[in-house]
Design a protein around this motif. Structure first.
Motif, mmCIF file in Angstrom:
data_model
loop_
_atom_site.group_PDB
_atom_site.id
_atom_site.type_symbol
_atom_site.label_atom_id
_atom_site.label_comp_id
_atom_site.label_asym_id
_atom_site.label_seq_id
_atom_site.Cartn_x
_atom_site.Cartn_y
_atom_site.Cartn_z
ATOM 1 N N SER A 122 4.612 -1.693 -9.419
ATOM 2 C CA SER A 122 3.275 -1.487 -10.173
ATOM 3 C C SER A 122 3.014 0.110 -10.519
ATOM 4 N N VAL A 123 3.321 0.827 -9.373
ATOM 5 C CA VAL A 123 3.277 2.152 -9.564
ATOM 6 C C VAL A 123 4.214 2.726 -10.680
ATOM 7 N N LEU A 160 0.444 7.675 -4.621
ATOM 8 C CA LEU A 160 0.074 7.822 -5.848
ATOM 9 C C LEU A 160 -1.383 8.575 -5.684
ATOM 10 N N LEU A 161 -2.240 7.635 -5.048
ATOM 11 C CA LEU A 161 -3.622 8.004 -5.108
ATOM 12 C C LEU A 161 -4.237 9.109 -4.007
ATOM 13 N N GLY A 194 4.384 -3.331 -4.984
ATOM 14 C CA GLY A 194 3.577 -2.251 -5.230
ATOM 15 C C GLY A 194 4.441 -1.017 -5.777
ATOM 16 N N CYS A 195 5.784 -0.790 -5.497
ATOM 17 C CA CYS A 195 6.697 0.241 -6.292
ATOM 18 C C CYS A 195 6.646 -0.121 -7.705
ATOM 19 N N ALA A 237 4.229 9.903 -5.165
ATOM 20 C CA ALA A 237 4.682 8.758 -5.541
ATOM 21 C C ALA A 237 6.152 8.752 -5.850
ATOM 22 N N SER A 266 3.552 2.727 -1.775
ATOM 23 C CA SER A 266 3.479 3.535 -3.026
ATOM 24 C C SER A 266 2.254 3.612 -3.749
ATOM 25 N N ILE A 267 1.419 2.873 -3.649
ATOM 26 C CA ILE A 267 -0.015 2.901 -4.185
ATOM 27 C C ILE A 267 -0.833 4.055 -3.572
ATOM 28 N N LEU A 319 0.845 -1.336 0.191
ATOM 29 C CA LEU A 319 0.112 -0.016 -0.086
ATOM 30 C C LEU A 319 0.654 1.194 0.048
#
Length: 401
Positions: free
Chosen positions: A115-116, A15-16, A112-113, A145, A11-12, A9
């Motif tokens: 994916s971002v 981003l969000l 996570g990283c 991010a 890095s996700i 979660l």
């Protein structure tokens, strides 16, 4: 599973919704250990560092009394106290985690990283539909991010290389750097470059020589930087720089540094009060003017328009911010705290020591030119990433049984 989710979660959420979600994640991962273990956490933390940190927090609270807005500064200092308590809890727990917990957290963080980074590259290659959906520039959309990816870069590369596979490490590194390049935040890439250079020095130089160079360099930087900005970096000098380097994001930082450093020179001992930097602009906005250069998508300058308005929202430099808000007393306490932390880092085994100073250099470089040091999402990301370094150093060659 929860440890995997925590890492994933980070890095996700950056981003969000960084301003809200990152502090909440920090509250989760740090707070649960405060509730369960309570004072045992603080007994396991290095006591000399804990005492310095307590003095620094006490000074931040005291300095709020002479702030422009004592109430706002007092609230900010209480928030800082909460963040530090959570951070100390998180660091203490990370240094004692089992290898299986470490593996799950780091695996989640790596996925996570990655994916971002892939999302950022895909969005850029597709004409930035996500950026257009958010209706702001890519720098604002991906700023938090990008900072989180930079902070996690060297600890993750170290862990993937030693724990998973060297090829995957290089693949992760290349993907992340490519993603950060698309965002056009120069300080992120510069910070990673400086982190790599410092790791090279730590690898090549004898341990004692590197320790002396690091401590002397950090002390000198913290001690003289605002005075250089006040006396050397005059508006005339900045205007001359602007003629040769007409980049708005660079020039307005130089004006901010000069403006605040002049105030430091006139009031150096106790500062203007904790968190005053964000309040000061509303009462005394600097009246400098600059030239704003509007850029096309490719970065080419196409318009040259005079632009006038108050200059800053924060100091864009943690050293000047420390001096301006906390004065010499706060700077001495802050500097002593970090020197104590760095002294412990020098005692690590050679590979972990190199990685730790690569991470430290990256974080310092970003804080020197980019963020408000007390900003909630940045402070949360800084504590969380420091815990990640502690996790990796506790289990440099951990295996999952």
């Amino acid at each position: 599973m929860l440890n995997y989710l925590k890492g994933f979660l980070l890095s996700i959420l950056a981003l969000l919704s960084p301003n809200t979600a990152l502090p909440l994640l920090f509250l989760w991962i740090g707070g649960e250990h405060v509730i369960v273990k309570r004072l045992a956490i603080f007994q396991s933390f290095p006591q000399d560092i804990l005492k310095i940190l307590a003095c620094l927090l006490g000074w931040a609270v005291i300095s709020s009394f002479w702030s422009l807005s004592p109430y706002d500064s007092a609230i900010a200092s209480i928030k800082l106290l909460g963040f530090v308590l959570l951070g100390v809890s998180w660091l203490a727990v990370c240094s004692q985690q089992s290898s299986s917990v470490t593996f799950l957290f780091m695996k989640g963080l790596a996925i996570g990283c990655s994916s971002v980074a892939i999302f950022m590259l895909t969005d850029y290659a597709s004409g930035e539909p996500f950026v257009h959906f958010r209706e702001v520039g890519s720098i604002k959309v991906y700023s938090a991010a990008s900072h989180v990816l930079a902070l996690c870069f060297y600890p993750l590369c170290f862990w993937i290389y030693r724990k998973i596979d060297p090829l995957l490490c290089f693949l992760f590194a290349g993907t992340t750097i490519a993603a950060l390049y698309t965002v056009d935040i120069d300080i992120i890439l510069v910070s990673l470059l400086l982190g790599g250079l410092v790791q090279g020095l730590a690898f090549l130089l004898p341990r004692k020589v590197f320790k002396i160079m690091w401590q002397a360099g950090f002390t000198l930087l913290v001690g003289i930087f605002p005075f250089i900005c006040a006396f050397v970096l005059s508006p005339v000098v900045i205007q001359n720089i602007n003629q040769n380097m007409p980049i708005f994001s660079y020039i307005h930082r130089l004006y901010i540094w000069h403006f605040l450093s002049e105030k430091v020179v006139h009031h150096p001992l106790i500062g203007y009060g904790f968190d005053t930097t964000r309040l000061y602009k509303f009462v005394h906005p600097p009246l400098y003017t600059w030239t704003f250069f509007e850029k096309t998508g490719g970065g080419r300058i196409v318009q040259n328009t005079p632009h006038y308005e108050p200059l800053f929202y924060h100091a864009h430099n943690f050293i000047i911010q420390w001096w301006f808000e906390l004065g010499l007393v706060g700077v001495l306490l802050s500097g002593l705290f970090f020197l104590k932390v760095f002294a412990r880092a020098h005692e690590l085994a050679h590979p972990q020591r190199i990685m730790t100073f690569g991470y430290s250099t990256t974080a310092i470089a970003i804080a020197l030119a980019s963020v408000d040091f007390w900003n909630s999402w940045w402070f949360a990301a800084l504590w969380i990433s420091s815990g990640i370094v502690a996790l990796v150093n506790a289990h440099p060659r951990s295996t999952l049984d």
